[in-house]
Design an enzyme around this catalytic site. Structure first.
Site, mmCIF file in Angstrom:
data_model
loop_
_atom_site.group_PDB
_atom_site.id
_atom_site.type_symbol
_atom_site.label_atom_id
_atom_site.label_comp_id
_atom_site.label_asym_id
_atom_site.label_seq_id
_atom_site.Cartn_x
_atom_site.Cartn_y
_atom_site.Cartn_z
ATOM 1 N N HIS A 119 -26.728 58.861 -66.654
ATOM 2 C CA HIS A 119 -28.094 58.359 -66.450
ATOM 3 C C HIS A 119 -29.061 59.526 -66.199
ATOM 4 O O HIS A 119 -30.113 59.613 -66.835
ATOM 5 C CB HIS A 119 -28.103 57.396 -65.256
ATOM 6 C CG HIS A 119 -29.469 56.921 -64.873
ATOM 7 N ND1 HIS A 119 -29.953 55.671 -65.197
ATOM 8 C CD2 HIS A 119 -30.476 57.540 -64.199
ATOM 9 C CE1 HIS A 119 -31.193 55.544 -64.744
ATOM 10 N NE2 HIS A 119 -31.537 56.670 -64.124
ATOM 11 N N GLU A 120 -28.671 60.418 -65.298
ATOM 12 C CA GLU A 120 -29.577 61.522 -64.956
ATOM 13 C C GLU A 120 -29.802 62.453 -66.157
ATOM 14 O O GLU A 120 -30.904 62.976 -66.339
ATOM 15 C CB GLU A 120 -29.034 62.318 -63.760
ATOM 16 C CG GLU A 120 -28.921 61.506 -62.473
ATOM 17 C CD GLU A 120 -30.211 60.816 -62.070
ATOM 18 O OE1 GLU A 120 -31.293 61.344 -62.360
ATOM 19 O OE2 GLU A 120 -30.122 59.721 -61.462
ATOM 20 N N HIS A 123 -32.651 61.432 -68.218
ATOM 21 C CA HIS A 123 -33.947 61.964 -67.755
ATOM 22 C C HIS A 123 -34.093 63.425 -68.192
ATOM 23 O O HIS A 123 -35.164 63.846 -68.630
ATOM 24 C CB HIS A 123 -34.035 61.914 -66.227
ATOM 25 C CG HIS A 123 -34.168 60.537 -65.664
ATOM 26 N ND1 HIS A 123 -35.001 59.581 -66.186
ATOM 27 C CD2 HIS A 123 -33.568 59.946 -64.583
ATOM 28 C CE1 HIS A 123 -34.919 58.472 -65.476
ATOM 29 N NE2 HIS A 123 -34.051 58.665 -64.500
ATOM 30 N N HIS A 129 -37.118 55.445 -67.257
ATOM 31 C CA HIS A 129 -36.338 54.240 -66.958
ATOM 32 C C HIS A 129 -36.623 53.119 -67.950
ATOM 33 O O HIS A 129 -37.763 52.909 -68.357
ATOM 34 C CB HIS A 129 -36.628 53.767 -65.537
ATOM 35 C CG HIS A 129 -35.902 54.576 -64.504
ATOM 36 N ND1 HIS A 129 -36.366 54.766 -63.230
ATOM 37 C CD2 HIS A 129 -34.724 55.258 -64.579
ATOM 38 C CE1 HIS A 129 -35.506 55.516 -62.555
ATOM 39 N NE2 HIS A 129 -34.504 55.841 -63.355
#
Lengths: 168, 84
Positions: A119-120, A123, A129
């Protein structure tokens, strides 16, 4: 999926990463392998490669820290915020921080490092998101079986909109 | 038959926690002095809460209900939910 304003991206095809320190919750070998596996989710679908380096400044600097760790976004102890990352760019861009107050695991207990890291890194590559509940980039943590895990469609479309499709 | 059920108002602690949450994840300007910012502007708090409820596909009430607090209590990423 969503992108950041001005859609920042890496203007290179090889992005370096460095694991500055390790969590005591897992072996160093497990952390190395898990981080590599999380990044591979993206290199499988976009024309970017990731290279681990062991000294100097990498594009993506990875740390495990607790509470205040010098970026004006202190962690909050166990649970709550698990990790955060910076969008692509020079300096802190791409840097990824994990809250050492969490219990990092490779299972369904605690915080699964593979899922959080993946997930990170979204980014760190330019994804914001997503409101799609099944997307990896959905803001809240939800454990799913990581065996044979592939990037969900929403995230693939989001990252390919930035970098294009990887030619096999 | 009346389908109404008793509701309880959020406690001051829950309200404060919600203000912190919205300041951290739904404030595009990144202002983070929740106890001063939101108290002076209740409409702004409700409006931001509506945005949060809409983002998470919750019933958009502008009220700090149980479902909303449940989402706020989930472990999560520290990045904001509004692009910037």
């Amino acid at each position: 999926y969503a992108h950041f304003d001005n859609r920042p991206k890496w203007e290179k095809t090889v992005v370096t990463y460095r694991i500055i320190n390790y969590t005591p919750d897992l072996s160093q070998g497990d952390v190395d392998a898990t981080i590599a596996k999380a990044l591979q989710l993206y290199s499988d679908v976009i024309p970017l490669d990731f290279k681990q380096i062991y000294s100097g400044t990498a594009d993506i600097m990875i740390v495990f820290k607790r509470r205040d760790h010098g970026d004006f976004a202190p962690f909050d102890g166990q649970s709550g915020v698990l990790a955060h990352a910076f969008s692509p760019g020079e300096g802190h861009g791409g840097d990824t921080h994990f809250d050492e107050d969490e219990t990092w695991t490779l299972t369904s207990g605690g915080a699964n490092l593979f899922l959080v890291a993946a997930h990170e890194f979204g980014h760190a590559l330019g994804l914001a998101h997503s409101q799609v509940r099944t997307a990896l980039m959905y803001p809240t943590y939800n454990y799913v079986n990581t065996e044979g895990y592939k990037l969900p469609d929403d995230d693939i479309q989001g990252v390919q909109a930035i970098y294009g499709i990887r030619e096999t | 038959l009346c389908g109404a059920v008793p509701t309880t108002s959020p406690s001051q602690e829950e309200l404060s926690k919600a203000q912190d949450y919205l300041s951290q994840f739904f404030s595009k300007v990144g202002v983070s002095a929740p106890n001063t910012v939101w108290r002076s502007s209740l409409d702004s708090f409700e409006e931001t809460l509506r945005k949060m409820q809409d983002f998470y596909d919750l019933e958009v009430t502008g009220q700090l209900d149980t479902n909303t607090m449940d989402v706020m209590n989930r472990p999560r990423c520290g990045f904001t939910d509004v692009s910037q």
